[in-house]
Design a protein around this motif. Structure first.
Motif, PDB file in Angstrom:
ATOM      1  N   VAL A 172      39.197  39.666  38.191  1.00  0.00           N
ATOM      2  CA  VAL A 172      39.177  41.129  38.280  1.00  0.00           C
ATOM      3  C   VAL A 172      38.384  41.605  39.496  1.00  0.00           C
ATOM      4  CG1 VAL A 172      38.293  43.213  37.164  1.00  0.00           C
ATOM      5  CG2 VAL A 172      39.592  41.560  35.852  1.00  0.00           C
ATOM      6  N   THR A 173      37.234  41.045  39.739  1.00  0.00           N
ATOM      7  CA  THR A 173      36.388  41.480  40.852  1.00  0.00           C
ATOM      8  C   THR A 173      37.078  41.261  42.186  1.00  0.00           C
ATOM      9  OG1 THR A 173      34.426  40.939  39.565  1.00  0.00           O
ATOM     10  CG2 THR A 173      34.121  41.212  41.916  1.00  0.00           C
ATOM     11  N   GLU A 174      37.665  40.081  42.385  1.00  0.00           N
ATOM     12  CA  GLU A 174      38.359  39.792  43.646  1.00  0.00           C
ATOM     13  C   GLU A 174      39.544  40.727  43.847  1.00  0.00           C
ATOM     14  OE1 GLU A 174      39.427  35.664  43.567  1.00  0.00           O
ATOM     15  OE2 GLU A 174      37.350  35.036  43.238  1.00  0.00           O
ATOM     16  N   LYS A 175      40.316  40.950  42.792  1.00  0.00           N
ATOM     17  CA  LYS A 175      41.495  41.813  42.881  1.00  0.00           C
ATOM     18  C   LYS A 175      41.076  43.253  43.187  1.00  0.00           C
ATOM     19  CE  LYS A 175      45.974  42.377  41.972  1.00  0.00           C
ATOM     20  NZ  LYS A 175      47.103  41.558  42.272  1.00  0.00           N
ATOM     21  N   LEU A 176      40.020  43.720  42.534  1.00  0.00           N
ATOM     22  CA  LEU A 176      39.524  45.072  42.770  1.00  0.00           C
ATOM     23  C   LEU A 176      39.017  45.220  44.202  1.00  0.00           C
ATOM     24  CD1 LEU A 176      38.958  47.862  41.604  1.00  0.00           C
ATOM     25  CD2 LEU A 176      36.744  47.018  40.856  1.00  0.00           C
TER      26      LEU A 176
END
Length: 180
Positions: free
Chosen positions: A40-44
């Protein structure tokens, strides 16, 4: 009180409920981002960078459109009393963009006066710029804006070289700028 530290805790069934609530929120965000909870963090971060790049491109295009609009308005300048006058109702994103457009025009207009108006929802804004030659001829931006803003049912004023104001009677914008 100053210097006091507060600790908040959740225990028992409320703690399990809070963890379940956070897990559900993470699951929903993961689903919307089409990524696993660990990604989630990388995608965000990637989406935020993509948005920032799109914003930069949009700003660049808006600046080019503003420069083109400035050139068109300069080409339509009218000669009056030895000064070039630009008076127009334009489309601008906000009052600051209207001011920036007027500034671009007066910078390229040697001796002249620029009076621009734009509607922003229920309100109308007017800006005026006067070159040093116009000020020497007795034309003051503050006076130009005060008169026009008053006719729009509002207020305005400023310095001899730049002024800004507006009012609520958007329908009178064309006639106030002498376009009707």
């Amino acid at each position: 009180a100053a210097g006091t530290r507060r600790i908040e805790a959740v225990a028992g069934a409320a703690a399990y409920a809070m963890v379940a609530e956070h897990a559900e929120a993470l699951r929903q965000v993961s689903a919307k981002l089409n990524a696993g909870p660990q990604d989630v963090t990388e995608k965000l971060d990637a989406l935020l960078e993509q948005k920032a790049e799109s914003d930069r491109k949009l700003k660049s295009l808006a600046d080019k459109a503003s420069a083109n609009q400035a050139q068109e308005l300069i080409a339509s300048a009218v000669e009056r009393d030895g000064l070039r006058w630009v008076s127009a109702v334009v489309t601008a994103e906000n009052p600051n963009a209207l001011r920036a457009l007027g500034s671009q025009i007066i910078d390229q207009l040697d001796d002249g006066v620029v009076v621009l108006g734009a509607a922003f929802g229920p309100k109308a804004s007017v800006v005026a710029f006067c070159s040093s030659a116009a000020i020497a001829a007795g034309i003051k931006a503050g006076q130009l804006v005060a008169e026009r803003a008053s006719a729009l049912g509002g207020k305005g004023g400023g310095k001899p070289d730049f002024a800004m104001g507006g009012g609520r009677d958007v329908d009178k914008l064309d006639s106030v700028l002498g376009l009707k």
